[in-house]
Design a protein around this motif. Structure first.
Motif, PDB file in Angstrom:
ATOM      1  N   LYS A  56       0.323  -0.838   3.187  1.00 50.92           N
ATOM      2  CA  LYS A  56      -0.703  -0.641   2.153  1.00 50.92           C
ATOM      3  C   LYS A  56      -1.475   0.672   2.302  1.00 50.92           C
ATOM      4  O   LYS A  56      -2.325   0.976   1.485  1.00 50.92           O
ATOM      5  CB  LYS A  56      -1.711  -1.797   2.175  1.00 50.92           C
ATOM      6  CG  LYS A  56      -1.077  -3.165   2.083  1.00 50.92           C
ATOM      7  CD  LYS A  56      -0.907  -3.597   0.664  1.00 50.92           C
ATOM      8  CE  LYS A  56      -0.420  -5.015   0.583  1.00 50.92           C
ATOM      9  NZ  LYS A  56       0.910  -5.163   0.117  1.00 50.92           N
ATOM     10  N   THR A  57      -1.212   1.439   3.328  1.00 53.15           N
ATOM     11  CA  THR A  57      -1.911   2.713   3.503  1.00 53.15           C
ATOM     12  C   THR A  57      -1.075   3.841   2.920  1.00 53.15           C
ATOM     13  O   THR A  57       0.151   3.764   2.866  1.00 53.15           O
ATOM     14  CB  THR A  57      -2.181   3.013   4.990  1.00 53.15           C
ATOM     15  OG1 THR A  57      -0.952   3.005   5.698  1.00 53.15           O
ATOM     16  CG2 THR A  57      -3.124   1.984   5.592  1.00 53.15           C
ATOM     17  N   ALA A  58      -1.736   4.884   2.475  1.00 55.05           N
ATOM     18  CA  ALA A  58      -1.036   6.033   1.909  1.00 55.05           C
ATOM     19  C   ALA A  58      -0.186   6.719   2.972  1.00 55.05           C
ATOM     20  O   ALA A  58       0.877   7.253   2.678  1.00 55.05           O
ATOM     21  CB  ALA A  58      -2.036   7.020   1.305  1.00 55.05           C
ATOM     22  N   THR A  59      -0.664   6.690   4.216  1.00 57.52           N
ATOM     23  CA  THR A  59       0.066   7.315   5.313  1.00 57.52           C
ATOM     24  C   THR A  59       0.320   6.275   6.391  1.00 57.52           C
ATOM     25  O   THR A  59      -0.557   6.021   7.227  1.00 57.52           O
ATOM     26  CB  THR A  59      -0.759   8.486   5.910  1.00 57.52           C
ATOM     27  OG1 THR A  59      -1.126   9.364   4.860  1.00 57.52           O
ATOM     28  CG2 THR A  59       0.034   9.230   6.967  1.00 57.52           C
ATOM     29  N   PRO A  60       1.508   5.641   6.380  1.00 56.97           N
ATOM     30  CA  PRO A  60       1.795   4.659   7.419  1.00 56.97           C
ATOM     31  C   PRO A  60       1.616   5.289   8.799  1.00 56.97           C
ATOM     32  O   PRO A  60       2.001   6.420   9.039  1.00 56.97           O
ATOM     33  CB  PRO A  60       3.260   4.281   7.170  1.00 56.97           C
ATOM     34  CG  PRO A  60       3.452   4.548   5.711  1.00 56.97           C
ATOM     35  CD  PRO A  60       2.594   5.768   5.422  1.00 56.97           C
TER      36      PRO A  60
END
Length: 134
Positions: free
Chosen positions: A113-117
């Motif tokens: 769910k984060t823009a940058t895993p």
């Protein structure tokens, strides 16, 4: 707010907490903003404290009873994105299923769910840093 305990944790109780916070800060009337799921609290705040809330701005949310509900069964891509909403609505079952395995649930959430895993380091998302995971 410290010292306030509700037997339930819902939008109405949180709205009352927010009104109490504004009173403690010395604000008799105020505007409110609700974003995403915070909109549910903002809506409850404006509805239950009409004489105090001068304006309400809401964004990125559906309001039960006013907005159409998403379908129960969706295409695989939507299910992959939104499965946790229904899971988190279960009373007690979800917490028991996750207990002791928080890393699986939160690890998946923070990775997908984060823009940058990987932007949130492991030590920041580990609920029990002293515990070693299998």
């Amino acid at each position: 707010m410290k010292g306030i305990h509700h037997p339930r944790y819902d939008a109405a109780a949180l709205a009352d907490d927010m009104a109490a916070l504004m009173t403690a800060l010395g604000h008799d009337r105020f505007a409110a903003v609700g974003y995403d799921l915070g909109m549910l609290v903002g809506y409850a705040l404006a509805a239950s404290h009409r004489e105090r809330v001068t304006r309400l701005v809401g964004a990125e949310s559906i309001l039960p009873g006013l907005s159409p509900s998403p379908p129960l069964l969706s295409d695989p891509a939507t299910n992959k994105l939104l499965w946790h909403f229904a899971f988190n609505r279960l009373a007690d079952v979800n917490e028991r299923m996750v207990a002791g395995r928080e890393e699986i649930y939160f690890g998946h959430t923070f990775t997908s769910k984060t823009a940058t895993p990987g932007a949130i380091p492991q030590q920041a998302r580990d609920p029990c840093p002293s515990r070693s995971w299998p």
